[in-house]
Scaffold this motif. Structure first.
Motif, PDB file in Angstrom:
ATOM      1  N   UNK A   1       0.802  -1.235   0.000  1.00  0.00           N
ATOM      2  CA  UNK A   1       0.000   0.000   0.000  1.00  0.00           C
ATOM      3  C   UNK A   1       0.832   1.281   0.000  1.00  0.00           C
ATOM      4  N   UNK A   2       1.963   1.375   0.751  1.00  0.00           N
ATOM      5  CA  UNK A   2       2.719   2.639   0.733  1.00  0.00           C
ATOM      6  C   UNK A   2       3.175   3.070  -0.660  1.00  0.00           C
ATOM      7  N   UNK A   3       3.393   2.106  -1.564  1.00  0.00           N
ATOM      8  CA  UNK A   3       3.790   2.457  -2.925  1.00  0.00           C
ATOM      9  C   UNK A   3       2.689   3.239  -3.636  1.00  0.00           C
ATOM     10  N   UNK A   4       1.439   2.966  -3.283  1.00  0.00           N
ATOM     11  CA  UNK A   4       0.326   3.636  -3.954  1.00  0.00           C
ATOM     12  C   UNK A   4       0.254   5.101  -3.549  1.00  0.00           C
ATOM     13  N   UNK A   5       0.699   5.425  -2.340  1.00  0.00           N
ATOM     14  CA  UNK A   5       0.785   6.827  -1.944  1.00  0.00           C
ATOM     15  C   UNK A   5       1.797   7.553  -2.814  1.00  0.00           C
TER      16      UNK A   5
ATOM     17  N   UNK B   1       1.661   6.506 -13.613  1.00  0.00           N
ATOM     18  CA  UNK B   1       1.141   5.226 -14.092  1.00  0.00           C
ATOM     19  C   UNK B   1       1.421   4.131 -13.074  1.00  0.00           C
ATOM     20  N   UNK B   2       0.390   3.315 -12.820  1.00  0.00           N
ATOM     21  CA  UNK B   2       0.507   2.125 -11.975  1.00  0.00           C
ATOM     22  C   UNK B   2       0.343   0.911 -12.864  1.00  0.00           C
ATOM     23  N   UNK B   3       1.418   0.119 -12.987  1.00  0.00           N
ATOM     24  CA  UNK B   3       1.357  -1.121 -13.767  1.00  0.00           C
ATOM     25  C   UNK B   3       1.317  -2.312 -12.816  1.00  0.00           C
TER      26      UNK B   3
END
Length: 542
Positions: free
Chosen positions: A204-208, A426-428
């Motif tokens: 989850x921290x990567x999504x921030x 971008x989120x891959x």
């Protein structure tokens, strides 16, 4: 009686009376004698009883003293033991408190060390590698047609373990050779009992970072049947291979990431973010758009290609990008794409994925120069932003823009529209096809050709990471469509997390060791600090 017959009645009575008295005297004498003997006997018995009672009393007193002494001794020992127990309890309590304090300090230091390590990873541009060991499953014990029965006996043995949350231990053994234990270190290791919630908590921290201006890529790597699709999507329905949304605790990274991204967006000002999604698969070294529609609006896979833009970025022309407003719309589109994904049963996995799935979530941040001013951090930041900012608006935004322009009653409205800028991140989310051993999977014909393409593309990915790790001048991205599609993410333009998935069974030891080796090489890659998409800095003076 003959003598009585000659006498008178009075004489008879007198004689009878005298006889009675005589007998009475005799009885009285006997009773007297008997009473005397009884009295004498009672005196003797009483005397004996008295002496016995005295002896018994003396013996009782002696035993009472002995028992009383033993009781007092036991009471003293119990008191000493109670005191010792209290001392032990106090010491145990002190030790528990000390252990708790040490554990808390250890956890704090561990978090600090992990934070420092993550900072070091950020600075070096290293790839984060997490490893998940799936539990033993029923099909692990099912006999494979290509394996001899002699080898089957040893194939249900568990050989891969999570020593702690950062270490994997693998027991490597061969017939006739001593067992060798090999350990592998990763940023995070999950044992077989850890849930999907635990796995996503570390992702989850990567999504921030995604909303902070960084590109993010999360890919699952491992052999076929190791749990990649379960980790990325969750349990799938057998009738159409879509993932089920009924049990939220079983959802994988992709649906959870969508929910988290839209939750983060909901905390931002309305209308400041625009979200689009694309779903593609790389099958037999060809790219297929899984959201493309025919003239009737039915979704079907259309072959696309990767091209390199003038800016040096890779792009897929004509790729379908669907705008989504919430996580439900996103998951609906992903499920549509999953229905077209190629699958084929093998001896290892009944629903083996035969293609690499790439789900891309593009977030466009709408920036108004009026709100932020026109001052920038420096000249270089301004030039970099001008290159990264896209001038292509989403369809709805273009429609609104043209409508506003045609109806504009003053140049001020046109100027306000033109001042809108966009920054795209971008989120891959990548579910790679599993590497296979042909002898283990038992595939033939078309499935054998698929296996060849899968293994070649994964080898190309490993070659790319190896070239980056060794800092070679040439990185072979063009050896595979997969590496070309992921070039921007793997090459350093995104925060990259590789989720290794391995099986603990002895049967898959070779494939597990290959996956762990891939993860170890990926950790050694130093790509330099990941680039952040720059946002305008608010102007102090308007």
């Amino acid at each position: 009686y003959q003598g009585f017959a000659r006498r008178s009645t009075n004489e008879v009575l007198q004689l009878y009376s005298a006889h009675g008295q005589q007998q009475k005297l005799q009885r009285s004498s006997v009773v007297t004698q008997l009473r005397g003997s009884i009295k004498k006997r009672l005196k003797q018995d009483l005397k004996s009883l008295r002496s016995f009672a005295l002896e018994l009393s003396k013996d009782f007193q002696r035993q009472s003293k002995t028992y009383l002494y033993q009781v007092l001794t036991a009471v003293q020992e119990i008191q000493l033991q109670n005191e010792a127990m209290q001392m032990f309890q106090i010491k145990a309590f002190d030790l528990e408190q000390s252990l708790q304090e040490v554990t808390e300090r250890y956890e704090k230091e561990k978090q600090k060390r992990r934070a420092l390590h993550n900072s070091l990873v950020e600075l070096r541009g290293n790839i984060r590698v997490h490893c998940r060991i799936r539990p033993l499953l029923p099909f692990d014990t099912a006999p494979g047609h290509s394996i001899s029965q002699d080898r089957q006996r040893n194939f249900s043995e568990k050989v891969a373990y999570a020593v702690d949350d950062e270490t994997v231990l693998v027991k490597c053994s061969r017939p006739g050779h001593a067992s060798i234990n090999k350990t592998f270190q990763f940023e995070r290791v999950y044992n077989a009992s850890e849930s999907q919630d635990t796995v996503f908590a570390d992702v989850a921290p990567l999504l921030t970072s995604l909303l902070d201006g960084y590109n993010v890529c999360i890919m699952a790597y491992g052999q076929t049947g190791s749990g990649k699709t379960y980790t990325m999507l969750g349990p799938q329905l057998e009738e159409n291979f879509t993932f089920s949304l009924e049990d939220e605790s079983e959802l994988g990274i992709i649906p959870r990431a969508a929910q988290e991204v839209f939750r983060l967006i909901s905390e931002k000002p309305p209308g400041s973010y625009w979200v689009e999604v694309s779903v593609v698969e790389v099958y037999n070294n060809e790219i297929f758009d899984l959201l493309a529609k025919d003239s009737c609006g039915k979704v079907f896979g259309v072959k696309r290609d990767v091209v390199t833009t003038r800016e040096g970025k890779n792009d897929v022309p004509l790729l379908t990008h669907e705008t989504v407003q919430n996580a439900s719309e996103f998951l609906h589109l992903v499920n549509k794409g999953l229905q077209l994904r190629v699958r084929h049963p093998t001896l290892v996995h009944a629903h083996s994925s035969r293609s690499h799935l790439v789900v891309t979530l593009t977030i466009t941040t709408i920036i108004s120069e009026d709100n932020f001013g026109t001052s920038w951090e420096d000249e270089q930041t301004s030039q970099r932003l001008n290159k990264e900012v896209s001038c292509t608006f989403p369809q709805k935004m273009r429609d609104n823009k043209s409508t506003s322009s045609s109806r504009a009653s003053s140049p001020a409205q046109l100027e306000a529209t033109e001042k809108l800028k966009q920054v795209k991140t971008r989120l891959q989310l990548v579910d790679l096809a599993g590497s296979e051993c042909v002898g283990m999977s038992g595939v033939t014909g078309a499935a054998l050709r698929e296996t060849s393409f899968i293994n070649r593309s994964l080898s190309a990915l490993a070659d790319v990471l190896g070239a980056i790790a060794e800092q070679r001048s040439h990185v072979p991205y063009r050896n595979s469509k997969l590496t070309r599609l992921l070039q921007d993410s793997v090459g350093g333009d995104a925060k990259l997390l590789v989720m290794l998935c391995i099986s603990p069974d002895q049967k898959y030891l070779t494939e597990s060791m290959q996956s762990l080796g891939f993860g170890t090489r990926a950790r050694q890659v130093q790509r330099g600090q990941v680039k952040k998409k720059n946002f305008p800095v608010p102007s102090k003076a308007k």
